[in-house]
Design a protein around this motif. Structure first.
Motif, mmCIF file in Angstrom:
data_model
loop_
_atom_site.group_PDB
_atom_site.id
_atom_site.type_symbol
_atom_site.label_atom_id
_atom_site.label_comp_id
_atom_site.label_asym_id
_atom_site.label_seq_id
_atom_site.Cartn_x
_atom_site.Cartn_y
_atom_site.Cartn_z
ATOM 1 N N SER A 56 48.323 -3.246 75.821
ATOM 2 C CA SER A 56 47.109 -2.527 75.470
ATOM 3 C C SER A 56 46.466 -3.066 73.958
ATOM 4 O O SER A 56 46.689 -3.151 73.685
ATOM 5 C CB SER A 56 47.854 -0.598 75.345
ATOM 6 N N ARG A 57 45.305 -2.956 74.403
ATOM 7 C CA ARG A 57 43.876 -2.882 73.126
ATOM 8 C C ARG A 57 43.507 -1.462 72.606
ATOM 9 O O ARG A 57 43.424 -0.773 73.940
ATOM 10 C CB ARG A 57 42.806 -3.313 73.303
ATOM 11 N N VAL A 58 44.000 -1.363 71.362
ATOM 12 C CA VAL A 58 44.066 0.237 70.724
ATOM 13 C C VAL A 58 42.830 -0.482 69.264
ATOM 14 O O VAL A 58 43.378 -1.147 69.038
ATOM 15 C CB VAL A 58 45.033 0.644 70.890
ATOM 16 N N ALA A 59 42.424 0.944 69.222
ATOM 17 C CA ALA A 59 41.085 1.123 68.181
ATOM 18 C C ALA A 59 42.020 2.192 67.468
ATOM 19 O O ALA A 59 41.901 3.015 67.440
ATOM 20 C CB ALA A 59 39.800 0.554 68.264
ATOM 21 N N VAL A 60 41.475 1.305 66.521
ATOM 22 C CA VAL A 60 42.221 2.331 65.324
ATOM 23 C C VAL A 60 40.889 2.315 63.594
ATOM 24 O O VAL A 60 40.313 1.169 64.070
ATOM 25 C CB VAL A 60 43.282 1.670 64.505
ATOM 26 N N SER A 61 41.121 4.070 63.422
ATOM 27 C CA SER A 61 39.781 3.791 62.209
ATOM 28 C C SER A 61 40.449 2.632 60.774
ATOM 29 O O SER A 61 41.628 2.462 60.794
ATOM 30 C CB SER A 61 39.405 4.937 61.586
ATOM 31 N N ARG A 62 39.462 2.443 59.479
ATOM 32 C CA ARG A 62 40.170 1.492 58.748
ATOM 33 C C ARG A 62 41.652 3.114 57.925
ATOM 34 O O ARG A 62 42.290 2.370 57.209
ATOM 35 C CB ARG A 62 38.710 1.373 57.985
ATOM 36 N N GLU A 63 40.582 4.163 57.863
ATOM 37 C CA GLU A 63 42.228 4.757 57.308
ATOM 38 C C GLU A 63 43.218 5.137 58.037
ATOM 39 O O GLU A 63 44.548 5.569 57.256
ATOM 40 C CB GLU A 63 41.866 6.464 57.460
ATOM 41 N N MET A 64 43.559 5.278 59.347
ATOM 42 C CA MET A 64 44.736 4.995 60.024
ATOM 43 C C MET A 64 45.083 3.480 59.807
ATOM 44 O O MET A 64 46.541 3.841 59.610
ATOM 45 C CB MET A 64 44.242 5.562 61.946
ATOM 46 N N ALA A 65 44.326 2.466 59.643
ATOM 47 C CA ALA A 65 45.302 1.132 59.957
ATOM 48 C C ALA A 65 45.382 0.831 58.229
ATOM 49 O O ALA A 65 46.616 0.020 58.237
ATOM 50 C CB ALA A 65 44.159 0.017 59.827
ATOM 51 N N GLN A 66 44.992 1.464 57.750
ATOM 52 C CA GLN A 66 45.358 1.934 56.380
ATOM 53 C C GLN A 66 46.905 2.234 55.744
ATOM 54 O O GLN A 66 47.880 1.973 55.448
ATOM 55 C CB GLN A 66 44.750 2.901 55.195
ATOM 56 N N LYS A 67 47.233 2.994 57.176
ATOM 57 C CA LYS A 67 48.928 3.813 56.501
ATOM 58 C C LYS A 67 49.904 2.838 57.656
ATOM 59 O O LYS A 67 51.098 3.267 58.013
ATOM 60 C CB LYS A 67 48.518 5.577 57.494
ATOM 61 N N ILE A 68 49.165 1.562 58.330
ATOM 62 C CA ILE A 68 49.866 1.025 59.114
ATOM 63 C C ILE A 68 50.926 -0.065 58.243
ATOM 64 O O ILE A 68 49.691 -0.819 58.132
ATOM 65 C CB ILE A 68 49.688 0.330 60.493
ATOM 66 N N ILE A 69 51.898 -0.498 57.494
ATOM 67 C CA ILE A 69 51.993 -1.629 56.853
ATOM 68 C C ILE A 69 52.782 -2.517 57.857
ATOM 69 O O ILE A 69 53.897 -2.107 59.054
ATOM 70 C CB ILE A 69 53.638 -1.140 55.954
ATOM 71 N N VAL A 70 52.391 -3.485 57.654
ATOM 72 C CA VAL A 70 53.107 -4.734 58.516
ATOM 73 C C VAL A 70 53.605 -5.318 57.846
ATOM 74 O O VAL A 70 53.539 -5.990 56.299
ATOM 75 C CB VAL A 70 51.360 -5.239 59.785
#
Length: 69
Positions: free
Chosen positions: A55-69
């Motif tokens: 799936s493709r999912v859109a994520v806000s900047r604030e949420m993307a900051q919380k996902i550590i890769v």
């Protein structure tokens, strides 16, 4: 590094989800869990679109900051 700083088109494994319990549960329901593979498809003003679990999912900047890769 946070997902918001990742390069376009590259695949990453999620190492950790930061934030409070509500944020972690929300992202988990979208498929963002430790060990999941994500590909950054698009980045616009810090907001990102990622490919995760077919799936493709859109994520806000604030949420993307919380996902550590």
């Amino acid at each position: 590094m946070p997902l918001s700083m990742a390069d376009l088109g590259e695949q990453f494994l999620i190492k950790k989800i930061a934030g409070n319990e509500e944020v972690r549960r929300f992202l988990e329901n979208l498929g963002f869990v430790s060990g999941a593979q994500v590909t950054l498809v698009s980045k616009i003003s810090g907001n990102v679109i990622v490919q995760i679990k077919e799936s493709r999912v859109a994520v806000s900047r604030e949420m993307a900051q919380k996902i550590i890769v």
